[in-house]
Design a protein around this motif. Structure first.
Motif, mmCIF file in Angstrom:
data_model
loop_
_atom_site.group_PDB
_atom_site.id
_atom_site.type_symbol
_atom_site.label_atom_id
_atom_site.label_comp_id
_atom_site.label_asym_id
_atom_site.label_seq_id
_atom_site.Cartn_x
_atom_site.Cartn_y
_atom_site.Cartn_z
ATOM 1 N N ALA A 1 -20.544 11.804 -8.051
ATOM 2 C CA ALA A 1 -19.557 11.211 -7.282
ATOM 3 C C ALA A 1 -19.219 11.153 -6.191
ATOM 4 O O ALA A 1 -18.094 11.054 -6.324
ATOM 5 N N ASN A 2 -20.560 10.305 -5.850
ATOM 6 C CA ASN A 2 -20.268 9.465 -4.555
ATOM 7 C C ASN A 2 -18.948 8.414 -4.590
ATOM 8 O O ASN A 2 -18.470 8.191 -3.946
ATOM 9 N N ARG A 3 -19.433 8.320 -6.037
ATOM 10 C CA ARG A 3 -18.407 6.846 -6.659
ATOM 11 C C ARG A 3 -17.034 7.433 -6.766
ATOM 12 O O ARG A 3 -16.265 6.924 -6.450
ATOM 13 N N ILE A 4 -17.301 8.812 -6.983
ATOM 14 C CA ILE A 4 -15.712 9.091 -7.718
ATOM 15 C C ILE A 4 -14.959 9.222 -6.337
ATOM 16 O O ILE A 4 -14.164 8.711 -6.643
ATOM 17 N N LEU A 5 -16.080 9.542 -5.757
ATOM 18 C CA LEU A 5 -15.222 10.290 -4.417
ATOM 19 C C LEU A 5 -14.733 8.465 -3.644
ATOM 20 O O LEU A 5 -13.448 8.596 -2.929
ATOM 21 N N ARG A 6 -15.125 8.145 -3.942
ATOM 22 C CA ARG A 6 -14.623 6.213 -3.267
ATOM 23 C C ARG A 6 -13.881 5.852 -3.935
ATOM 24 O O ARG A 6 -13.116 5.014 -3.547
ATOM 25 N N GLY A 7 -13.786 5.977 -4.918
ATOM 26 C CA GLY A 7 -12.768 5.910 -5.835
ATOM 27 C C GLY A 7 -11.787 5.948 -5.734
ATOM 28 O O GLY A 7 -10.336 5.427 -4.882
ATOM 29 N N LEU A 8 -11.766 7.613 -4.963
ATOM 30 C CA LEU A 8 -10.541 8.340 -5.039
ATOM 31 C C LEU A 8 -9.680 8.241 -3.768
ATOM 32 O O LEU A 8 -8.472 8.226 -3.215
ATOM 33 N N ALA A 9 -10.655 7.412 -2.402
ATOM 34 C CA ALA A 9 -10.091 6.932 -1.426
ATOM 35 C C ALA A 9 -9.345 5.669 -1.385
ATOM 36 O O ALA A 9 -8.615 5.518 -0.823
ATOM 37 N N VAL A 10 -9.652 4.576 -2.524
ATOM 38 C CA VAL A 10 -9.525 3.441 -2.731
ATOM 39 C C VAL A 10 -8.166 3.545 -3.120
ATOM 40 O O VAL A 10 -7.520 2.750 -2.584
ATOM 41 N N GLY A 11 -7.734 4.438 -4.103
ATOM 42 C CA GLY A 11 -6.533 5.118 -4.727
ATOM 43 C C GLY A 11 -5.980 5.554 -3.981
ATOM 44 O O GLY A 11 -4.793 4.992 -3.346
ATOM 45 N N VAL A 12 -6.031 6.506 -3.200
ATOM 46 C CA VAL A 12 -5.007 6.974 -2.010
ATOM 47 C C VAL A 12 -4.650 5.429 -0.595
ATOM 48 O O VAL A 12 -3.545 6.091 -0.894
ATOM 49 N N VAL A 13 -5.529 5.140 -0.298
ATOM 50 C CA VAL A 13 -5.129 4.342 1.022
ATOM 51 C C VAL A 13 -4.010 3.474 0.345
ATOM 52 O O VAL A 13 -3.602 2.589 0.585
ATOM 53 N N LEU A 14 -4.265 2.964 -1.016
ATOM 54 C CA LEU A 14 -4.255 1.859 -1.487
ATOM 55 C C LEU A 14 -2.593 2.238 -2.045
ATOM 56 O O LEU A 14 -1.684 1.162 -1.703
ATOM 57 N N GLY A 15 -2.872 3.304 -2.803
ATOM 58 C CA GLY A 15 -1.379 4.179 -2.956
ATOM 59 C C GLY A 15 -0.284 3.802 -1.176
ATOM 60 O O GLY A 15 0.350 4.211 -1.331
ATOM 61 N N VAL A 16 -0.614 5.509 -0.406
ATOM 62 C CA VAL A 16 -0.085 5.104 0.376
ATOM 63 C C VAL A 16 0.421 4.103 1.050
ATOM 64 O O VAL A 16 1.529 3.872 1.750
ATOM 65 N N VAL A 17 -0.332 2.996 0.992
ATOM 66 C CA VAL A 17 0.031 1.480 1.849
ATOM 67 C C VAL A 17 1.370 0.390 0.309
ATOM 68 O O VAL A 17 1.658 0.164 1.228
ATOM 69 N N THR A 18 1.131 1.175 -0.334
ATOM 70 C CA THR A 18 2.192 0.617 -1.183
ATOM 71 C C THR A 18 3.118 1.148 -0.986
ATOM 72 O O THR A 18 4.364 0.996 -0.845
ATOM 73 N N LEU A 19 3.271 2.792 -0.471
ATOM 74 C CA LEU A 19 4.471 2.694 -0.432
ATOM 75 C C LEU A 19 4.978 2.951 0.869
ATOM 76 O O LEU A 19 6.403 3.104 0.864
#
Length: 460
Positions: free
Chosen positions: A10-28
């Protein structure tokens, strides 16, 4: 002491979610302002990405060519198990009931309260979704882009609905009882999963007939069905091991293609689901206590707080069962026979939080894709959410294949489940606490009803 494997995942999934969101926001935010060097453009064209004027357009292409296929591996592993898991789990649940004529009033009260509990939960969830409309926080352009990306089945569904004024008896019979069961379940092509409604009805019929078998033959049938369920659950576990890598890919792809609107939609969805689960657990169950027992809600929830905390932290109804049984007999002073019947059965069947969540996910993804479900369809969704929740394995992530099946039933692209994967683990904890809390409350109500019935019988 090391954290349980499910907590680590669960912790790894949540960390992965955070990485995906941060990179997505930066890209946008930065992507439209950053032009691509000519050499990089040529390299991307060679790997199948269309020529791009800036980083954002390039990352959308990379998401389609590289990230989406990887995420699709995770989703397809879940899709693989839909047909055998729904059939084996639901048939097992029915066969496990035993001979209906031998169960008596205790079973009658229990099953009635199970169904009522789950139906109320789903109804509350659907009311919340229709009120908040979290999937409506996305503009028309983004919805059109998502439809173009995933919406072959959705477009067919919309076209079909445009020609239907409502459900008729003939339509309902065709939905549940097609002339060719295997063709309906298998589907018309390798790109489309078949209908789940006939499969649900067939599984119930198999279970009902299996209940009437002699004990030895019924045990063999149960062993076979449970073996299939265990095998399919193993594939779900395998898929979840990919989740820490698939979730950031999927959420990043959705973000760069959909924009920041999808984040606000997910936040509204998460908060709405968590709130309505709390309302059901602490509101509906308090009404039950007032109506049918002598417990005050404050004293009752203080007495079962260890059970709710265990369920919330483990996200597993099965793992919480020993704590629930101990609490029911020692703190709540329930009859051992009532607790021993209701709680283990509730771990398998009384999934009110899961049923509520399934209904909410289907409506949310439908809203994201711009698909309107009529009142009749939402009533059907309520019933199917209750039935499919019974088939959910009591493990983290166990509801995902069943939710995909419900999406297919209503003509919504099952790939849309990828949108909510990042929030699933958080809400899994909430719905497991709701499931278990409602199980214990049902046991309290059944115990009180049984004692009153016995007192009336003794007084005659």
């Amino acid at each position: 002491m090391a954290a349980p494997a499910s907590d680590q995942l669960a912790n790894r999934i949540l960390r992965g979610l955070a990485v995906g969101v941060v990179l997505g926001v930066v890209t946008l935010l930065a992507g439209p302002k950053l032009p691509l060097p000519a050499g990089l453009q040529e390299l991307l064209v060679h790997v199948g990405v269309k020529s791009s004027a800036n980083l954002l357009e390039a990352m959308r292409g990379i998401s389609t060519v590289l990230l989406d296929p990887f995420g699709r591996v995770f989703l397809r592993l879940l899709f693989f198990v839909i047909v055998p898991l729904v059939f084996a789990s639901l048939a097992t649940g029915v066969v496990q009931l035993g001979r209906p004529d031998k169960l008596g009033p205790l079973a009658g009260r229990t099953f009635f309260l199970f169904f009522l509990n789950m139906a109320i939960g789903v109804a509350l969830g659907l009311i919340m979704m229709n009120t908040l409309q979290p999937g409506g926080h996305i503009d028309a352009e983004t919805k059109a882009r998502l439809m173009a990306e995933f919406g072959g089945a959705a477009q067919k569904h919309v076209a079909t609905q445009a020609g239907q004024s409502g459900l008729s008896l003939t339509v309902i019979v065709e939905m549940f009882m097609p002339a060719n069961l295997l063709a309906a379940v298998v589907g018309s092509s390798t790109a489309r999963i078949g209908d789940v409604l006939p499969l649900i009805l067939f599984a119930i019929l198999v279970g009902v007939i299996g209940m009437s078998f002699p004990d030895a033959k019924r045990r063999r049938l149960l062993d076979a069905l449970e073996l299939v369920t265990e095998l399919m659950t193993g594939i779900v576990h395998l898929a979840l091991r990919l989740a820490p890598y698939a979730v950031p890919c999927l959420i990043y792809s959705v973000l760069v293609k959909s924009g920041l609107d999808i984040i606000w939609a997910l936040i509204w969805f998460l908060l709405g689901c968590a709130a309505v689960m709390a309302i059901h657990l602490f509101g509906t169950m308090s009404l039950w206590l007032k109506l049918w027992t002598q417990w005050s809600p404050r004293a009752y929830f203080a007495a079962i707080k260890d059970v709710i905390v265990t369920a919330f932290s483990t996200s597993s109804s099965n793992a919480t069962l020993p704590t629930a049984l101990q609490n029911a007999t020692e703190k709540l002073k329930l009859s051992p026979s009532t607790a021993g019947f209701v709680l283990p059965l509730g771990t398998t069947m009384n999934m009110s939080g899961t049923a509520l969540y399934e209904g909410c996910v289907v409506l949310f993804v439908a809203q994201v894709f711009g698909i309107d479900l009529t009142l009749g369809q939402q009533v059907t969704l309520l019933l199917l959410s209750v039935l499919s929740a019974v088939a959910v394995a009591g493990i983290p992530g166990g509801s995902l294949p069943l939710i995909a099946g419900l999406l297919i039933t209503f003509g919504i692209p099952p790939e849309g489940i990828g949108i909510i994967l990042g929030t699933d683990r958080i809400l899994d904890m909430c719905r497991t606490a709701t499931n278990v809390g409602c199980d214990v409350t049902t046991a309290v109500v059944v115990d009180e009803m049984t004692k009153r019935a016995e007192a009336r019988k003794a007084g005659k």
